[in-house]
Enzyme design. Structure first.
Site, PDB file in Angstrom:
ATOM      1  CD  GLU A  45       9.764  -9.450  23.366  1.00 39.22           C
ATOM      2  OE1 GLU A  45      10.054 -10.060  24.381  1.00 39.22           O
ATOM      3  OE2 GLU A  45       9.173  -9.740  22.457  1.00 39.22           O
ATOM      4  CG  LEU A  46      12.228  -8.629  15.219  1.00 38.74           C
ATOM      5  CD1 LEU A  46      13.802  -8.370  15.366  1.00 38.74           C
ATOM      6  CD2 LEU A  46      11.976  -9.873  14.330  1.00 38.74           C
ATOM      7  CB  CYS A  50      -3.982  -2.053   0.621  1.00 33.72           C
ATOM      8  SG  CYS A  50      -4.774  -3.250   1.865  1.00 33.72           S
ATOM      9  CD  GLU A 105      -3.351  -5.517  -0.563  1.00 32.76           C
ATOM     10  OE1 GLU A 105      -3.186  -4.722   0.377  1.00 32.76           O
ATOM     11  OE2 GLU A 105      -2.878  -6.822  -0.404  1.00 32.76           O
ATOM     12  CG  ASP A 130     -12.542  -4.425   2.786  1.00 33.48           C
ATOM     13  OD1 ASP A 130     -12.968  -3.890   1.735  1.00 33.48           O
ATOM     14  OD2 ASP A 130     -12.160  -3.582   3.478  1.00 33.48           O
ATOM     15  CG  HIS A 138       1.449  -3.352   1.857  1.00 36.28           C
ATOM     16  ND1 HIS A 138       0.506  -3.329   0.621  1.00 36.28           N
ATOM     17  CD2 HIS A 138       0.570  -3.799   2.745  1.00 36.28           C
ATOM     18  CE1 HIS A 138      -0.861  -3.625   0.925  1.00 36.28           C
ATOM     19  NE2 HIS A 138      -0.634  -4.088   2.394  1.00 36.28           N
ATOM     20  CG  HIS A 158      -9.547  -4.062  -0.879  1.00 37.32           C
ATOM     21  ND1 HIS A 158      -9.053  -3.532  -1.914  1.00 37.32           N
ATOM     22  CD2 HIS A 158      -8.821  -4.482   0.165  1.00 37.32           C
ATOM     23  CE1 HIS A 158      -7.671  -3.837  -1.705  1.00 37.32           C
ATOM     24  NE2 HIS A 158      -7.242  -4.248  -0.285  1.00 37.32           N
TER      25      HIS A 158
END
EC number: 2.1.1.14
Length: 749
Positions: free
Chosen positions: A16-17, A721, A660, A593, A689, A636
């Site tokens: 829900e959050l 990424c 990353e 990966d 991100h 990666h």
């Protein structure tokens, strides 16, 4: 005896959050509506914990984004660039985690790193020369008051000052010691305010104590706590540790004037030995006996045997760490009872803690009997053929020939790529349409033919777009995949998949780790169909995209009846079969990966090789050891601390590796140079991100910084990424800038 937990999941039973917060990000609801929804969710969670009979309930373990970020905001460790934004407190808070790009300004998000050896990520604050540490927030007080209004006197939870300093970054010219006094004063102000509100105890999480500590770090810890505990403002202090044992500071720790100490009896190799050596009678021991990181039922007999050896007079039973690392509840799962009975998610772990407490108090005989029956028989059988295949492996199975330098020359001739070749990490945005088509297909509302036609059309569009902007190595976009681990697991024997087993990874992003139930083998080719299709649509190379064995293991809930090494080798053989099928289908660049390689690295350096790297690195080599020299292997890795394992990463013997690293200011580059790293490398030239698009010149500057540390012939240009979670407009705009910047950099070589 009392019972408690270190912390509880935040996202909600049905995430829900996440969904409410994303509505707020899209400006579909107001700040007030978001805060009200979060308040309702906290009340629901507290009520669940209370109804399960847990006697000490934590508060402030909830977070709108990240609890470490909460601490930074609470103590005013906020960069001036964000402080000066004309935004609300909540908007500035989110700007720290996500970045901000709008009419009020343009700021980048703070770095993000793995939280110890989990798949959770925390936001890394930065102490600057002008940082004024002080009590600036009120979340911890608000949530304590909320619970109090519900009739609950909770135990507020806060990142401890030592861990806060240890895991933060520092501007050049400043150090942790510079902030000890101001930080202690701010913590004591928190103590005083909580005491005024009626709190009786505060939990300070000091997970950093389970790592190897230098003499300087121990001195910092003792300096902080000697000053902090000199005036507790009338509060009892629980110093909570997890993810390991505290062997480096145990003697000092038990002599501090704290009122209680929490230890991890699940992952702490030496925890039992330490407490058996003596524990003060005037302190309470919080025994983390129920695993907060895995989903298997607790073996009550084994746990009781440990508890019986603890000499402490006052014991509180708790989880080994916060339960945010496991899904919410098994109540919404659809497994057969014979399977479901073996699992305990967060809510069920509350039952286990209560059961163990009852049994120790002479009650709970029925629960103990049922638990004994569950563990009385073998849960799953063996795959004899697979076990024999593993037993027959020799050193040659882990060695790729010819050596890297010779392969590099062969591949340079085979692919004829330009200097600073451009590529992406693999995935493209998964739009509402992509997700809707997948769901319709899974529900049987879309035929295989219709779904395949949609995927082919989508791949065609993105292959053409990549050609149009002149990418060098293309990807097919992974539109057929729901998750980089679950997608593979669905095509492997020995895997189970929950319906609602979501776990928070970073911010509001959840992952749904599959469960390794039994021995793992490949059922059929997994990626060959769409990778070979994409390659047929272009003359440029298209990367085959696989998830590596260590990451599949680390992003799954592993078995506890065999070693993780054995499970990883099983997965490695399955992925090896896939690599060879891709190669046979004409896919000559294959990315395997290992996003989570660092994740399960033991927290103590003395355990790194024997307990992990000595088998994890060979498992990766096993996957690609028999491909031809003109097949290029990429890998990666996601946000982690890599600088201390650079030689091990080079030893993976991949041809190209992408990190990353953009969000952490390319800190890894100095270490690559110092360690004479041989593998070609794409450090990531912008942070995906954050929803912001890199400014004009931003990528150019990043490439320039990379080329100052890494020879140009070794450098690839890529985002940091995959782009699955980003929107199409920002993705295309960012990638166009990436290609333009790469071309501009080539002209300067």
């Amino acid at each position: 005896m009392s019972t408690t937990i270190v912390g509880f999941p935040r996202l909600g039973e049905f995430r829900e959050l996440k969904f409410t917060t994303e509505k707020y990000f899209r400006k579909e609801i107001s700040e007030e509506e978001l805060l009200a929804a979060a308040k309702d969710l906290r009340a629901k969670h507290w009520n669940i914990v209370k109804e399960k009979g847990i006697t000490e309930i934590p508060s402030n373990d909830f977070s709108h984004y990240d609890n470490f970020l909460d601490a930074a905001f609470l103590f005013n460790v906020v960069p001036a660039s964000v402080q000066n934004l004309d935004l609300s407190d909540l908007e500035r808070y989110f700007a720290l985690g996500r970045g901000y790009q709008g009419e009020k300004g343009d700021v980048r998000a703070l770095p993000m790193k793995k939280w110890f050896n989990t798949n959770y990520h925390y936001i890394v604050p930065k102490f600057e020369k002008d940082t004024q540490v002080k009590l600036a927030g009120h979340k911890i007080f608000d949530e304590f008051q909320e619970a109090k209004e519900l009739g609950l006197n909770t135990r507020p939870v806060l990142v401890g000052p030592f861990t806060f300093l240890q895991l933060s970054d520092f501007e050049e010219g400043v150090k942790a010691d510079d902030f000890v006094d101001s930080l202690v004063a701010a913590y004591q102000e928190v103590f005083a305010k909580l005491a005024e509100l009626g709190a009786t105890c505060i939990q300070l999480d000091e997970a950093a104590l389970v790592k190897d500590l230098t003499a300087e770090e121990k001195a910092l810890f003792l300096n902080l706590y000697n000053k902090l505990l000199a005036d507790k403002k009338g509060l009892e202090v629980l110093l909570q540790t997890y993810f390991g044992d505290v062997r480096d500071v145990y003697a000092d720790l038990v002599n501090l004037p704290v009122d209680a100490i929490g230890f991890d009896f699940v992952e702490g190799k030496k925890t039992l030995e330490l407490v058996k050596g003596g524990f003060p009678a005037d302190k309470t021991l919080y025994a983390g006996i129920v695993n907060g990181k895995n989903i298997w039922r607790n073996n009550y007999e084994k746990s009781l045997a440990v508890l019986e050896q603890i000499p402490a007079e006052n014991i509180v039973l708790t989880s080994s760490c916060s339960l945010l690392h496991v899904p919410f509840t098994t109540a919404n799962e659809e497994f057969e009872p014979a399977l479901l009975n073996h699992f305990a998610f967060a809510v069920e772990k509350l039952d286990e803690i209560r059961d163990l407490d009852a049994i120790r108090n002479g009650q709970g005989s029925e629960a103990l009997a049922a638990n004994k029956e569950l563990f009385a028989t073998e849960r799953v059988g063996e795959n004899a053929e697979l076990r024999a295949r593993i037993a027959g492996l020799t050193d040659t199975d882990y060695t790729r020939l010819p050596a890297f330098a010779e392969r590099e020359a062969i591949q340079e001739e085979a692919f004829k790529l330009p200097a600073l070749p451009t590529t992406t990490i693999g995935s493209f945005p998964q739009t509402k349409e992509v997700r809707a088509k997948r769901l319709a297909y899974r529900k049987g509302e879309l035929s295989q033919k219709e779904y395949d036609a949609f995927l082919a059309e989508t791949i065609d569009e993105w292959i053409k777009w990549q050609e149009d902007i002149d990418f060098d190595v293309l990807v097919h976009g992974e539109f057929e995949r729901n998750d980089m681990v679950e997608y593979f697991g669905q095509n492997l024997s020995g895997y189970l998949f929950s319906k609602n087993g979501w776990v928070q990874s970073y911010g509001m992003r959840g992952v749904k780790p599959p469960i390794i139930w039994g021995d793992v083998t490949r059922l059929n080719p997994i990626t060959v169909k769409w990778s070979s299709y994409a390659q047929s649509r272009t003359n440029k190379p298209v990367k085959g995209m696989l998830t590596g064995p260590v990451t599949i293991l680390n992003w799954s809930f592993p078995r506890e009846d065999i070693s993780i090494k054995d499970s990883t080798l099983q997965i490695a053989l399955a992925i090896k079969d896939e690599v060879l099928d891709l190669e046979a289908a004409g896919v000559k660049i294959i990315q395997i990966d290992e996003a989570a390689l660092r994740e399960k690295l033991p927290l103590r350096r003395s355990d790194w090789y024997e307990d992990y790297l000595d088998w994890a690195i060979p498992a990766f080599r096993l996957v690609h050891s028999t491909v031809a020299p003109d097949t290029q292997i990429h890998t990666h890795m996601c946000y982690s601390e890599f600088t201390d394992i650079i030689p091990a990463i080079d030893n993976m013997d991949a041809d190209v590796i992408s990190f990353e690293a953009s969000r952490s200011n390319l800190e890894i580059l100095d270490e690559l140079k110092a360690k004479n790293f041989q593998t070609e490398v794409g450090p990531g030239v912008y942070d995906i991100h954050s929803p912001r698009v890199p400014n004009e010149g931003e990528i150019d500057n990043t490439i320039e910084a990379i080329l100052a540390k890494v020879p140009s012939k070794k450098v690839w240009i890529n985002p940091d990424c995959g782009l699955k979670t980003r929107g199409i407009p920002e993705t295309k705009e960012s990638l166009i800038r990436l290609v333009e910047a790469a071309k501009a950099a080539r002209e300067k070589l």
